[in-house]
Scaffold this motif. Structure first.
Motif: not given
Length: 642
Positions: A455, A457-458, A500-501, A504, A507-508
């Motif tokens: 994932d 995003a994490q 949060e988005k 994300e 991060t991605v």
């Protein structure tokens, strides 16, 4: 005053005339020659050129004089005391951030200092209170760890304050050197988090407070501190830092255009070398390196006057020097040899009318430039694939690694690389979809296909180490960093871009790409060759109103890729930046599918694969290249304009 110059030109003209062959001399000077008959036309073009360039340079000089000479003495900048009582400064315990805090306190504003070291914060707060008799408030937080959960906490701390300005000054340079030698994965991720993510989070925390407490017709201000190192050009030797500063510049400009209608003015402040602890002591002796006091004074003097500034005039000169250097990356739209050619040929085409000469030279320059662009376009989009100008990837390695490969463009990349005989590693987060794609590839192309479920995003450092362990025994031809997140066009603070988005997306689009690269790049270096294709976007070429965060992320990818290619090409590893425009996928709104600038996904990727090893920076389809040229004259791309 012009007599000596004119005499010299006439002397050259006579000398050229005397040595010129009779046939050519007749062609140039006979009264009925084509050249002589065309003189009036060239004179008109020359006059228009001289007028255009004169106006252009006059505007540039006027802006420079206004910004660097008049803004301070005439007090053209914002009177912050009239719009609020408090200033919020991140990174306020040292360097430029500390100087901002002192100068804003000198203007009568109370100061909120935000940084990691509570001891340093308390010391600066005491200095400010003693010197300027204003209130101070300190918030100790490690901004490199700031996430969505910190946004409401920060708003709770600041909600009762009437804030005039937010200064996002916190940042870290990290070690100088090649990408793989500048620290651990954790340290690199922290630089991204501090320089990019923390700025986004702080802006999301404070900007709503600025808007809610703003009086009608009253302006509030945000300063985002970038850097010429990376913000103006890619920065080999500081690839991640430089790319984060390119992110900051694009992001600041886009948010300014989104919110200036609500009287929120965002300044993208791009200083050069400044005498702080971050700068090597050997450079402090240079007269062209200003002090933090000079730099911050210039920035505040231009607040509300310029939305993008290099601050001090010395940094303006520094930028011109950098831009004039031969440190070029990819195709910038310039034809560097033309000025030299112009100087050689100028005496030969020296007409009696100097305006006619100017017109001829200008038309010649533009014609050569157009032919150069056309030639590169034909070479890239018509010949590269049919003539197989790129390397045979199967001779480089047996495997391709593709991120975000369970759907859309990533899936197409995987299929087309498999069609060329490469085995494929699919990296994505949805195990069921990714396994299905792998099975299809095995069935259709009769190659090996493996899946690695992460994932992005994490993504963590452990994921990177696990990925590297799984790839260590494979000979990899190409890594395609395709994974990315995009949200529908909207302003930075509006839904659906929640805190949060936003994290994300960073991060991605940024952190995962950098960490995946850190996992695969050492393997390519060890085998002595290989390719990395990082998927950027046309939206990364300009600040984008309505997609500030996504566009800034793609600017990061573009600058990072160019820096990385410069650092590692001597190791046999080539890093390419693929600028993607609109392609027909499920992510693209249906009304965009009919656009003349929308390309078929398969055709775009087929062309991009053909350009691996041929062009360091390229558009994935001729339609995307054409669109890039059309929007290049715009200061900002407006996706909110319907």
């Amino acid at each position: 005053m012009l007599a000596p110059a004119r005499k010299a030109l006439d002397s050259v003209h006579t000398s050229v005339h005397n040595v010129m062959p009779v046939g050519i001399r007749t062609y140039f000077y006979h009264e009925n020659s084509v050249v002589q008959q065309a003189k009036p036309f060239f004179a008109v073009v020359g006059g228009a050129t001289v007028l255009y360039l004169s106006v252009k340079w006059a505007v540039c000089i006027g802006k420079a004089v206004t910004s660097y000479c008049l803004a301070g003495p005439l007090k053209l900048g914002a009177d912050l005391k009239k719009v609020g009582d408090w200033a919020v400064v991140t990174g306020g315990s040292d360097g430029i951030g500390k100087e901002f805090a002192f100068q804003l306190a000198q203007k009568g504003l109370n100061i909120v200092l935000i940084a990691r070291s509570i001891d340093k914060l308390e010391g600066v707060a005491r200095e400010i209170t003693a010197k300027y008799n204003v209130q101070t408030k300190i918030i100790a937080i490690d901004l490199s760890k700031m996430g969505p959960h910190n946004v409401p906490q920060m708003q709770e701390e600041l909600k009762d304050l009437n804030i005039a300005i937010l200064v996002n000054s916190a940042g870290a340079l990290g070690s100088i050197g090649k990408f793989l030698t500048t620290g651990s994965d954790e340290e690199v991720a922290n630089i991204i988090n501090l320089n990019a993510r923390a700025t986004v989070m702080m802006s999301r925390a404070v900007m709503p407070l600025l808007i809610s407490k703003k009086q009608p017709n009253q302006k509030k201000y945000v300063i985002m501190v970038g850097a010429i190192l990376g913000g103006a050009r890619p920065a080999p030797g500081a690839a991640v830092y430089g790319a984060t500063k390119a992110f900051m510049d694009s992001f600041a400009q886009a948010v300014h255009h989104e919110y200036k209608g609500q009287n929120i003015c965002v300044q993208s402040f791009i200083p050069g070398a400044t005498k702080t602890k971050m700068l090597p002591l050997s450079m402090h002796k240079s007269n062209m390196v200003p002090t933090p006091n000079e730099v911050v004074t210039a920035s505040l003097a231009q607040l509300g006057v310029r939305s993008r500034t290099f601050g001090h005039w010395k940094h303006g000169i520094m930028l011109l020097t950098i831009m004039a250097s031969r440190f070029h990356f990819g195709y910038s739209g310039n034809l560097p040899l033309v000025p030299q050619i112009d100087r050689v040929l100028a005496p030969v085409v020296q007409f009696k009318s100097y305006l006619a000469a100017a017109g001829a030279l200008y038309l010649g320059y533009k014609s050569a430039q157009a032919l150069y662009c056309l030639g590169r376009g034909v070479f890239s989009y018509a010949l590269a694939n049919p003539l197989h100008l790129g390397p045979d990837l199967r001779k480089v390695g047996e495997w391709a690694v593709v991120t975000g490969s369970s759907d859309g463009m990533g899936k197409e990349w995987a299929f087309q690389l498999a069609a060329k005989g490469l085995n494929v590693i699919l990296v994505a987060r949805n195990q069921e979809k990714t396994e299905k794609v792998a099975q299809e590839i095995r069935s259709i192309h009769k190659v090996l296909a493996r899946t690695i479920i992460i994932d992005l995003a994490q993504i963590s450092v452990d994921d990177v180490k696990n990925l590297q362990d799984q790839l260590r025994t494979l000979r990899i031809a190409v890594l395609v960093n395709n994974a990315g997140l995009y949200f529908p066009e909207e302003k930075f603070l509006a839904n659906p871009v929640t805190d949060e988005k936003a994290v994300e997306m960073i991060t991605v689009n940024i952190t995962a790409l950098v960490l995946i690269t850190r996992a695969v790049l050492p393997l390519l270096i060890a085998q002595g060759s290989g390719y990395i294709v990082n998927i950027s976007s046309l939206l990364g070429e300009k600040p984008v109103k309505g997609s500030a965060l996504y566009a800034a992320g793609k600017t990061f990818v573009d600058y990072f890729s160019q820096s990385l290619d410069w650092e590692y090409r001597d190791k046999g590893v080539h890093v390419q930046s693929a600028m993607v425009g609109m392609v027909r996928t499920a992510l693209l709104p249906l009304d965009h599918h009919k656009s003349p600038f929308t390309a078929d996904a398969a055709a775009a990727i087929r062309n991009a694969i053909g350009l691996i090893g041929v062009r360091q920076r390229h558009h994935t389809h001729w339609k995307h290249a054409l669109m890039s040229h059309l929007v290049s004259c715009l200061p900002v791309i407006d996706l909110l304009k319907k």
